[in-house]
Scaffold this active site. Sequence first.
Site, PDB file in Angstrom:
ATOM      1  N   TYR A 198       0.822  -1.219   0.000  1.00 20.60           N
ATOM      2  CA  TYR A 198       0.000   0.000   0.000  1.00 20.60           C
ATOM      3  C   TYR A 198       0.859   1.273   0.000  1.00 20.60           C
ATOM      4  O   TYR A 198       1.869   1.341   0.701  1.00 20.60           O
ATOM      5  CB  TYR A 198      -0.945   0.008   1.218  1.00 20.60           C
ATOM      6  CG  TYR A 198      -1.653   1.322   1.308  1.00 20.60           C
ATOM      7  CD1 TYR A 198      -2.735   1.595   0.482  1.00 20.60           C
ATOM      8  CD2 TYR A 198      -1.166   2.341   2.119  1.00 20.60           C
ATOM      9  CE1 TYR A 198      -3.326   2.845   0.486  1.00 20.60           C
ATOM     10  CE2 TYR A 198      -1.762   3.592   2.126  1.00 20.60           C
ATOM     11  CZ  TYR A 198      -2.830   3.832   1.307  1.00 20.60           C
ATOM     12  OH  TYR A 198      -3.411   5.069   1.303  1.00 20.60           O
ATOM     13  N   LYS A 207       6.071   9.145   2.481  1.00 21.20           N
ATOM     14  CA  LYS A 207       6.041   9.382   3.927  1.00 21.20           C
ATOM     15  C   LYS A 207       7.359   8.989   4.588  1.00 21.20           C
ATOM     16  O   LYS A 207       7.848   9.671   5.487  1.00 21.20           O
ATOM     17  CB  LYS A 207       4.884   8.618   4.555  1.00 21.20           C
ATOM     18  CG  LYS A 207       3.521   8.925   3.957  1.00 21.20           C
ATOM     19  CD  LYS A 207       3.156  10.374   4.123  1.00 21.20           C
ATOM     20  CE  LYS A 207       1.721  10.637   3.695  1.00 21.20           C
ATOM     21  NZ  LYS A 207       1.390  12.064   3.862  1.00 21.20           N
ATOM     22  N   HIS A 227       4.249  18.085   6.596  1.00 20.56           N
ATOM     23  CA  HIS A 227       3.081  17.448   5.967  1.00 20.56           C
ATOM     24  C   HIS A 227       2.124  18.567   5.524  1.00 20.56           C
ATOM     25  O   HIS A 227       1.083  18.786   6.132  1.00 20.56           O
ATOM     26  CB  HIS A 227       2.417  16.532   7.009  1.00 20.56           C
ATOM     27  CG  HIS A 227       1.370  15.628   6.463  1.00 20.56           C
ATOM     28  ND1 HIS A 227       0.368  15.094   7.254  1.00 20.56           N
ATOM     29  CD2 HIS A 227       1.156  15.136   5.217  1.00 20.56           C
ATOM     30  CE1 HIS A 227      -0.408  14.322   6.518  1.00 20.56           C
ATOM     31  NE2 HIS A 227       0.042  14.334   5.278  1.00 20.56           N
ATOM     32  N   SER A 249      -4.166  13.671   7.577  1.00 17.03           N
ATOM     33  CA  SER A 249      -4.483  12.898   6.378  1.00 17.03           C
ATOM     34  C   SER A 249      -5.991  12.920   6.107  1.00 17.03           C
ATOM     35  O   SER A 249      -6.795  12.817   7.031  1.00 17.03           O
ATOM     36  CB  SER A 249      -4.039  11.453   6.561  1.00 17.03           C
ATOM     37  OG  SER A 249      -2.676  11.426   6.904  1.00 17.03           O
ATOM     38  N   CYS A 251      -8.043  15.282   5.170  1.00 14.83           N
ATOM     39  CA  CYS A 251      -8.816  16.425   5.656  1.00 14.83           C
ATOM     40  C   CYS A 251      -8.883  17.528   4.605  1.00 14.83           C
ATOM     41  O   CYS A 251      -9.100  18.695   4.935  1.00 14.83           O
ATOM     42  CB  CYS A 251      -8.226  16.980   6.949  1.00 14.83           C
ATOM     43  SG  CYS A 251      -8.568  15.955   8.371  1.00 14.83           S
ATOM     44  N   ASP A 278       0.741  17.616  -0.494  1.00 12.81           N
ATOM     45  CA  ASP A 278       0.929  16.752   0.685  1.00 12.81           C
ATOM     46  C   ASP A 278       2.198  17.046   1.483  1.00 12.81           C
ATOM     47  O   ASP A 278       2.188  16.909   2.688  1.00 12.81           O
ATOM     48  CB  ASP A 278       0.940  15.281   0.235  1.00 12.81           C
ATOM     49  CG  ASP A 278       0.759  14.307   1.393  1.00 12.81           C
ATOM     50  OD1 ASP A 278      -0.088  14.573   2.258  1.00 12.81           O
ATOM     51  OD2 ASP A 278       1.474  13.289   1.434  1.00 12.81           O
ATOM     52  N   ARG A 367      -7.527   5.374  -3.775  1.00  3.88           N
ATOM     53  CA  ARG A 367      -6.615   6.450  -4.179  1.00  3.88           C
ATOM     54  C   ARG A 367      -6.474   6.577  -5.686  1.00  3.88           C
ATOM     55  O   ARG A 367      -6.755   5.645  -6.434  1.00  3.88           O
ATOM     56  CB  ARG A 367      -5.220   6.140  -3.604  1.00  3.88           C
ATOM     57  CG  ARG A 367      -5.167   6.064  -2.087  1.00  3.88           C
ATOM     58  CD  ARG A 367      -5.099   7.419  -1.472  1.00  3.88           C
ATOM     59  NE  ARG A 367      -5.069   7.407  -0.017  1.00  3.88           N
ATOM     60  CZ  ARG A 367      -4.447   8.318   0.718  1.00  3.88           C
ATOM     61  NH1 ARG A 367      -3.787   9.308   0.151  1.00  3.88           N
ATOM     62  NH2 ARG A 367      -4.493   8.276   2.029  1.00  3.88           N
TER      63      ARG A 367
HETATM   64  C1  OXD Z   1      -1.615  10.372   4.100  1.00  4.04           C
HETATM   65  C2  OXD Z   1      -1.372  10.440   2.646  1.00  4.04           C
HETATM   66  O1  OXD Z   1      -2.034   9.322   4.609  1.00  4.04           O
HETATM   67  O2  OXD Z   1      -1.014  11.523   2.172  1.00  4.04           O
HETATM   68  O3  OXD Z   1      -1.379  11.402   4.762  1.00  4.04           O
HETATM   69  O4  OXD Z   1      -1.496   9.412   1.962  1.00  4.04           O
HETATM   70 MN    MN Z   2      -0.577  13.002   3.663  1.00  3.89          MN
END
Ligand code: OXD
Ligand code: MN
Length: 594
Positions: A198, A207, A227, A249, A251, A278, A367
């Site tokens: 994933y 991340k 972030h 995440s 939002c 992001d 996604r």
């Molecule tokens: C998260 C993403 O989970 O950007 O923050 O995928």
């Molecule tokens: Mn994110």
Amino acid sequence: MSSSFAALNQWVDEMAHLTQPMRIHWCDGSQAEYDALLAQMLARGELHALNARTHPGCTLHRSHPGDVARVEHLTYICTRERDDAGPNNPWMAPQEAHARMDALFAGCMQGRTLYVVPYCMGPIDSPLARCGVEITDSAYVVANMRLMTRMGARALARIEREGHFVRGLHSTGELDPERRFIMHFPEELSIQSYGSGYGGNALLGKKCHALRIASWQARQEGWLAEHMLIVGIQNPQGQTHYIAAAFPSACGKTNLSMLVPPEDMRHAGWKVWTVGDDICWMAPGKDGRLWAINPEAGFFGVAPGTSARTNPNALAMLDHDTIFTNVATTADGQPWWEGLNDRVPALDWQGRPFDPARGPAAHPNSRFTVSARQCPSFSAHAEDAQGVPISAIVFGGRRESLLPLVIEARDWAHGVMLGAAMSSETTAAASGAVGVLRRDSMAMKPFCGYNFADYFAHWLSFDRPGMQLPKIFHVNWFRKGGDGRFLWPGFGDNLRVLAWMLARCAGAADAVATPIGHLPRAHDLDVAALNLPAASLDALLSIDHAGWQREMQALGDYFAEFGARLPTRLERERRRVLDALEVISAQPARIANG
Ligand code: OXD
Ligand code: MN
């Protein structure tokens, strides 16, 4: 192929010796390579073709049903000292983590291809960019990395020139949640991820590198890895100012970064430019301002809720050359998710005939992966090597009550406290319960690669002579009224709040000083076209002093978790706000900020 860089070749050899792949493929990042990978995955059933007439170049990946989100409880920071990881991270001693991971990786690529993926996070010629190499046995990961990063020959050339890179080792393993770990070794600048295919667990540039490892490097080198989305706001005078904004995440960061101005503001000449949705890397420039790049080259966005109303720019970029993951499909093979009302789902995200009794058709964390260049609002300055100058930093959470629409921090230290205090109701982006309130400082709870106490101190350290720091704000688009409905329309209308912020930066708008910060009054915001009931605006912009006192006390409990390592400056700031609230509460009548 291999590299002229001995240290890279040696590492690849060692990892191949450990994992025993059938073959090794060094990725050059070319279109031909990408096309061939997609063709192989389609032939093997790892990807499904979508309707080539409506969605040319688009494919669908259905992940293992138990592998659909980031796994924060299995994501470790492995520093020699436990305290360096902090109470904000699961921790494991590096030796123990290496022993476990070596056992998992031993022979795990037998019969598989080992892909060597050199990548650059950030514009390829930017001094702010950083490189890494991901070794993976997943063709899906390689294809996603090509969309999400500058991947291949040019990144390899930069790595060979610079002589260093972040090392990432990934295998999907058996996709067994019992044999799944995402380990970070910031002191070694390396990442090891096993057992998940994933996004956030497997695309190691995102991340793992661009936030967890980069935040560690940023602290050592004097910059910030955050972030945050980056958006350019062009005013009717034609000037563009850039805002960096942190939200937990799922939002609405992607929506805010691609915002379409409401009609009245569009007519007045407002335009919005997307730099990133992001992640934001910011470093002080010679002029003392913070200059920012988006380390990513694509968007890995949440599909459900993306619609012509909420994000028309995203919808426009998703109708070609996109990889979808865990969305539903219509009878004629078009992608579908909740919120897309002009089509109906036939198959759910697991490929079964859609049955509403089994839940949503698309997985709530389904996604899209797409190159940023496909976004109609993509900024021409997103590729600038020096980055873009940041005028305002915004922190935000998803809070049904208490938090007003917008607060402007008095100064940098107060702003850092507002960021540290961020809290939000949880979403489907991580496994676990949805809708539970949790503290998520700077939206970095799952992503800060070291002790939050040291991270807050690092943020505070930017307040020094010679800096021209951005103003800091806190927003809450998610406030609800007594009837359970949102008080603020959100989406494009959020530009009204951003415009007020930029006017504040220019000294051209008013606000009222309150114990919790500066707040606009209703007439300070350009909201006439909204026709909002006065009571809604009042609720959005007023302060519940007793509620805020409780909030600041709870913040004290949170700060106490960090013990003596918490910067005293931050606790002083909290006390200052709490004292000011107590003074007001001691007065006879509640003062509304009308
Ligand atoms: C998260 C993403 O989970 O950007 O923050 O995928
Ligand atoms: Mn994110």
